[in-house]
Design a protein around this motif. Structure first.
Motif, mmCIF file in Angstrom:
data_model
loop_
_atom_site.group_PDB
_atom_site.id
_atom_site.type_symbol
_atom_site.label_atom_id
_atom_site.label_comp_id
_atom_site.label_asym_id
_atom_site.label_seq_id
_atom_site.Cartn_x
_atom_site.Cartn_y
_atom_site.Cartn_z
ATOM 1 N N GLY A 100 0.823 -1.199 0.000
ATOM 2 C CA GLY A 100 0.000 0.000 0.000
ATOM 3 C C GLY A 100 0.858 1.251 0.000
ATOM 4 N N LYS A 104 -0.820 1.662 -8.081
ATOM 5 C CA LYS A 104 -1.059 0.326 -8.621
ATOM 6 C C LYS A 104 -0.574 0.195 -10.061
ATOM 7 C CE LYS A 104 -4.539 -2.239 -8.010
ATOM 8 N NZ LYS A 104 -5.904 -2.800 -8.003
ATOM 9 N N GLY A 123 -3.262 -7.279 2.064
ATOM 10 C CA GLY A 123 -4.303 -6.546 1.359
ATOM 11 C C GLY A 123 -3.956 -6.238 -0.083
ATOM 12 N N ARG A 124 -2.728 -5.761 -0.316
ATOM 13 C CA ARG A 124 -2.330 -5.396 -1.678
ATOM 14 C C ARG A 124 -2.117 -6.639 -2.543
ATOM 15 N NH1 ARG A 124 -0.785 -0.761 -4.537
ATOM 16 N NH2 ARG A 124 -2.062 0.235 -2.941
ATOM 17 N N ASP A 127 -5.522 -7.828 -3.606
ATOM 18 C CA ASP A 127 -6.058 -6.910 -4.609
ATOM 19 C C ASP A 127 -5.514 -7.236 -6.000
ATOM 20 O OD1 ASP A 127 -7.242 -4.830 -5.913
ATOM 21 O OD2 ASP A 127 -6.083 -3.242 -4.949
ATOM 22 N N HIS A 128 -4.198 -7.443 -6.107
ATOM 23 C CA HIS A 128 -3.599 -7.759 -7.408
ATOM 24 C C HIS A 128 -3.986 -9.164 -7.879
ATOM 25 C CE1 HIS A 128 -1.051 -4.355 -8.522
ATOM 26 N NE2 HIS A 128 -0.772 -4.197 -7.240
ATOM 27 N N LYS A 130 -6.752 -10.473 -7.598
ATOM 28 C CA LYS A 130 -8.104 -10.388 -8.144
ATOM 29 C C LYS A 130 -8.189 -9.557 -9.419
ATOM 30 C CE LYS A 130 -10.574 -10.911 -3.729
ATOM 31 N NZ LYS A 130 -11.464 -10.243 -2.748
ATOM 32 N N THR A 131 -7.271 -8.606 -9.591
ATOM 33 C CA THR A 131 -7.439 -7.636 -10.675
ATOM 34 C C THR A 131 -6.319 -7.608 -11.718
ATOM 35 O OG1 THR A 131 -6.389 -5.883 -9.353
ATOM 36 C CG2 THR A 131 -8.790 -6.130 -9.162
ATOM 37 N N THR A 132 -5.154 -8.193 -11.430
ATOM 38 C CA THR A 132 -4.007 -8.080 -12.334
ATOM 39 C C THR A 132 -3.724 -9.421 -13.006
ATOM 40 O OG1 THR A 132 -3.062 -6.396 -10.859
ATOM 41 C CG2 THR A 132 -1.612 -7.318 -12.539
ATOM 42 N N ASP A 163 -8.002 -12.477 4.938
ATOM 43 C CA ASP A 163 -7.258 -12.209 3.705
ATOM 44 C C ASP A 163 -6.348 -13.375 3.345
ATOM 45 O OD1 ASP A 163 -8.453 -9.773 3.435
ATOM 46 O OD2 ASP A 163 -6.765 -8.602 4.184
ATOM 47 N N TYR A 594 -2.924 -0.550 5.624
ATOM 48 C CA TYR A 594 -2.929 -1.517 4.543
ATOM 49 C C TYR A 594 -3.948 -1.098 3.496
ATOM 50 C CZ TYR A 594 -0.105 -4.091 7.716
ATOM 51 O OH TYR A 594 0.917 -4.445 8.559
#
Length: 594
Positions: A100, A104, A123-124, A127-128, A130-132, A163, A594
Motif C-alpha cells: 500500500g 497500482k 491486502g495489496r 487486490d492484485h 483479483k485484478t491483475t 485475507d 494496509y
C-alpha cells in the motif's frame, strides 16, 4: 555469501531448518527462533536453491517460485533490497514488491516485466490477485514452490486471517488448478502467538515446528520451546516517577553517548543508533519536536520533515557541552504509520545509511542517531548497529517486547562482537509487578537501575543554563546567574526550559497536548491479563502531564478533536473509558495503513 554478506557459517536455526525445507517430502514448516537469528536467510536460501535447480532458463521470465507475505511495508521493501541487491549471488533473480502507498499502475508495469519472487502485504497482494492478469500469468506456469508468511504473529495480531485464507484459496484453485500439494508453506515467527496456536490461526496444516534450543548443544535437536531473548542483550529497567520521565529519557540517551563515544567502527567512524519506542504516533511527534526544538531553531538543521540534526551550540543534551564529546551531534528521526510511504522509506534509509549519506565522505563521522518510533519499526527490520533500544512506553504484550528488543544484539552485531543494550521505563507502583513477567523471559538477568543514578551521571558534569537568559547570560529583567548548580538543580532547570519552550510556541503546546491525550488513550488498550499492571486508574494524570512538558492537565481529553461532537458529553466515566479504548485500537490499526 562470504564476499557480499560476510557470512562464513550458518546459524543454528539455519542448520536445522534449511535441510528440512529442502526435503522433497517436507510440506509445511514453522520456523520458530529468536529475533536476529537469521530466519530470513533460512527461507531465502532454499528458494534460491530451487530456482537454480529447477529453472532451465533463469531471469524474470522463468516464472514465480515463491510468494512472501509480510505484515508491514517496511519489511517487504527490506526483503526486496536483500534479494535484488545484497543476495544477488547467482543468475539474475528478481523480486517485485506490492505494498500500500504505491501506485497500482506502477506495480502492474513491474509485474508485466516478470518476476521470480513476489513480496507484499496481504491486502495489496489480494487486490492484485483479483485484478491483475500478469500475476496469474507468471504463477500459472507451474513454477510456484513456496508460500512464505514472515512475522506470522503480527499477521495474526492485525487480523489478516480472512485475507490469508482468501489468498490460499486463489493460489490453490486458480493458480494451481485445485492441487497445491507441490507448494511448501513456510511460517516464520519469533513467538508462537496467543496460546501457542499461531500455526492453526494461519491455517498451516500438518506442519513441523523447528526451533533452535539454546540450552541444547545437539545441533540436530528439534524443539517447540518458547521464545528466547538474544544472548548478547543487556536488559535493564528504570522505575521513574511520572514527573521525571522526560528528563530521564534525555539522560539515558545522553549517557549512551558518554558510554560509547569512543566506539570506533572498522572505518574509523563513531555512529551510534538508538531506537525509542512509544505507544502512539502523537507521542512520537511530540518527542521528536521537543528534542529538535528545545534549544531553538538556530541550533537545528532540518534535513527533512522527519529528520533533524543538532548544530554546534545546542544544549538539548548535557553531552553537547561536554569537552570530550561536544563534537558528536545528534540526528533525530520520527517514524510511525501516519506518515506517507515515501517519508517512511526515506527515514529508514537515512537512519540505516553509512557515512556517505549522513556525513562528509572526506572526513570521519561522529554522530548519534536517535529514532522515535511506534511498533511499526519493531518487526523484522534488520537495521545496522543499533546501540540502544529504549522502551519508553511499556509494550502492549510480551511478544511486542521480544520484537522491540530484537532490533539490537542481532546476528550482524554479534559477528562484530557488539552487544546490544535495552532499557524499559516503568512507573512506581503496580507497573513494577511487570518485572516478574519480564524476568521470566530474561532468566532473571534484568538489572534494575535507579533514576537518580541516571540523572546524576548525565547532569553532574556541566551547568545547565536557563533559556530565559539573553546572550549576556542575564535573565530578562533579573540579575545574572553566578554560582554553579548541583545535578538536581540542573535537572530542574532542564525541565523548566522544556516547559518554557512549550509555553512560547503554540505548535509545541498543541503537540504536547495531543501526545498526552493519545498516550492515555493507548494506555487503556493493554491486554486483559496485564491490566493489573497497566490500569489508567492507578496513574496520577496531573503528574504524568509533566512528562509532556505541560504544567497542568488538559481540561478535556479532546474528544472534539475526533469529531465526536456532543456524543460523549453525557457518557458515564465507564463508557468514556471504553470509547477511549476503541479510539486507541483504531489508531493502532491505522499505524500499518494496509
Amino acid at each position: 555469501l562470504q564476499t557480499k554478506l560476510k557470512i562464513s557459517k550458518p546459524t543454528k536455526i539455519q542448520k536445522l531448518a534449511i535441510p528440512r525445507i529442502l526435503k522433497p517430502d517436507q510440506k509445511n514448516v514453522f520456523i520458530h527462533s529468536k529475533t536476529g537469528s537469521g530466519k530470513t536467510l533460512t527461507y531465502l536460501l532454499p528458494i534460491y536453491q530451487t530456482i537454480l535447480q529447477n529453472c532451465q532458463t533463469t531471469g524474470r521470465k522463468a516464472g514465480c517460485t515463491a510468494i512472501i507475505i509480510t505484515p508491514t511495508r517496511e519489511l517487504s521493501t527490506q526483503l526486496q533490497n536483500i534479494i535484488n541487491n545484497s543476495l544477488n549471488i547467482g543468475p539474475s533473480v528478481q523480486a517485485v514488491v506490492l505494498i500500500g502507498g504505491e501506485k497500482k499502475q506502477s506495480e502492474k508495469k513491474r509485474l508485466r516485466k516478470g518476476f521470480n519472487i513476489l513480496i507484499g502485504t496481504p491486502g495489496r497482494l489480494l487486490d492484485h490477485f483479483k485484478t491483475t492478469a500478469s500475476v496469474k500469468e507468471y504463477i500459472q506456469q507451474g513454477s510456484l514452490k513456496y508460500l512464505v508468511l514472515d512475522e506470522g504473529d503480527r499477521l495474526m495480531e492485525l487480523g489478516f486471517q480472512k485475507d490469508l485464507k482468501e489468498i490460499f484459496k486463489i493460489v490453490k484453485d486458480e493458480m494451481c488448478h485445485g492441487d497445491d500439494k507441490a507448494i511448501k508453506k513456510v511460517l516464520c515467527s519469533a513467538t508462537t502467538g496467543k496460546d501457542g496456536k499461531l500455526g492453526e490461526f494461519i491455517n498451516l496444516k500438518d506442519y513441523q515446528m523447528i526451533t533452535a534450543n539454546n540450552n541444547d548443544d545437539d545441533d540436530n535437536a528439534l524443539d517447540t520451546a518458547t521464545s528466547n531473548i538474544a544472548e548478547g542483550l543487556e536488559q535493564d529497567c528504570v522505575i521513574v516517577p511520572p514527573k521525571l520521565r522526560l528528563v530521564t529519557l534525555a539522560s539515558v540517551i545522553n549517557n549512551t553517548t558518554l558510554e560509547h563515544f569512543e566506539s570506533v567502527d572498522q572505518d574509523g567512524n563513531v555512529i551510534l543508533r538508538t531506537m525509542v519506542f512509544l505507544s502512539c504516533s502523537d507521542s512520537v511527534d511530540f518527542h521528536y519536536n521537543i528534542f529538535s526544538s528545545c534549544s531553538g531553531n538556530k541550533y537545528i538543521n532540518r534535513i527533512d520533515e522527519t529528520i533533524s540534526e543538532t548544530k554546534m551550540g545546542s544544549t538539548v543534551f548535557p553531552s553537547l557541552i561536554d569537552e570530550s564529546c561536544r563534537d558528536m551531534p545528534y540526528v533525530f528521526y520520527k517514524l510511525h504509520g501516519s506518515l506517507t510511504q515515501n517519508l517512511r522509506t526515506k527515514t529508514l534509509a537515512h537512519f540505516g545509511s553509512n557515512k556517505k549519506v549522513i556525513g562528509k565522505a572526506s572526513s570521519k563521522v561522529k554522530k548519534h542517531l536517535v529514532m522515535f518510533c511506534t511498533d511499526v519499526a519493531s518487526r523484522g527490520l534488520d537495521l545496522p548497529h543499533i546501540t540502544k533500544v529504549i522502551e519508553y512506553d511499556p509494550p502492549f504484550t510480551l511478544e511486542d517486547h521480544i520484537h522491540r528488543v530484537g532490533r539490537t544484539a542481532r546476528l550482524t552485531n554479534q559477528t562484530d562482537n557488539v552487544k546490544g543494550e535495552a532499557t524499559i521505563f516503568l512507573l512506581p507502583g503496580e507497573e513494577e509487578g511487570y518485572l516478574t513477567l519480564l524476568n521470566q523471559l530474561h532468566k532473571d538477568k534484568i538489572v534494575t537501575k535507579t533514576y537518580e543514578s541516571i540523572l546524576k551521571k548525565a547532569f553532574s558534569s556541566k551547568d545547565i543554563k536557563r533559556n530565559d537568559y539573553d546572550s549576556n547570560s542575564e535573565r530578562k529583567g533579573k540579575g545574572s546567574k553566578s554560582k554553579e548548580s548541583s545535578w538536581d538543580s540542573n535537572v530542574t532547570t532542564w525541565h523548566m526550559n522544556v516547559e518554557r519552550a512549550i509555553l512560547e510556541k503554540e505548535d509545541l503546546k498543541r503537540a504536547a497536548t495531543n501526545g498526552f491525550i493519545s498516550h492515555i488513550r493507548a494506555y487503556t488498550t493493554h491486554i486483559a491479563k496485564e491490566k493489573k499492571f497497566f490500569n489508567v486508574k492507578f496513574i496520577h494524570l496531573g503528574h504524568l502531564c509533566k512528562a509532556f512538558g505541560l504544567r497542568e492537565k488538559p481540561k478535556q481529553l479532546s474528544y472534539s478533536d475526533y469529531k465526536r461532537g456532543n456524543k460523549l458529553k453525557n457518557m458515564t466515566n465507564k463508557n468514556k473509558m471504553f470509547e477511549m479504548a476503541r479510539m486507541a485500537m483504531k489508531d493502532a490499526a491505522s499505524e500499518f495503513q494496509y
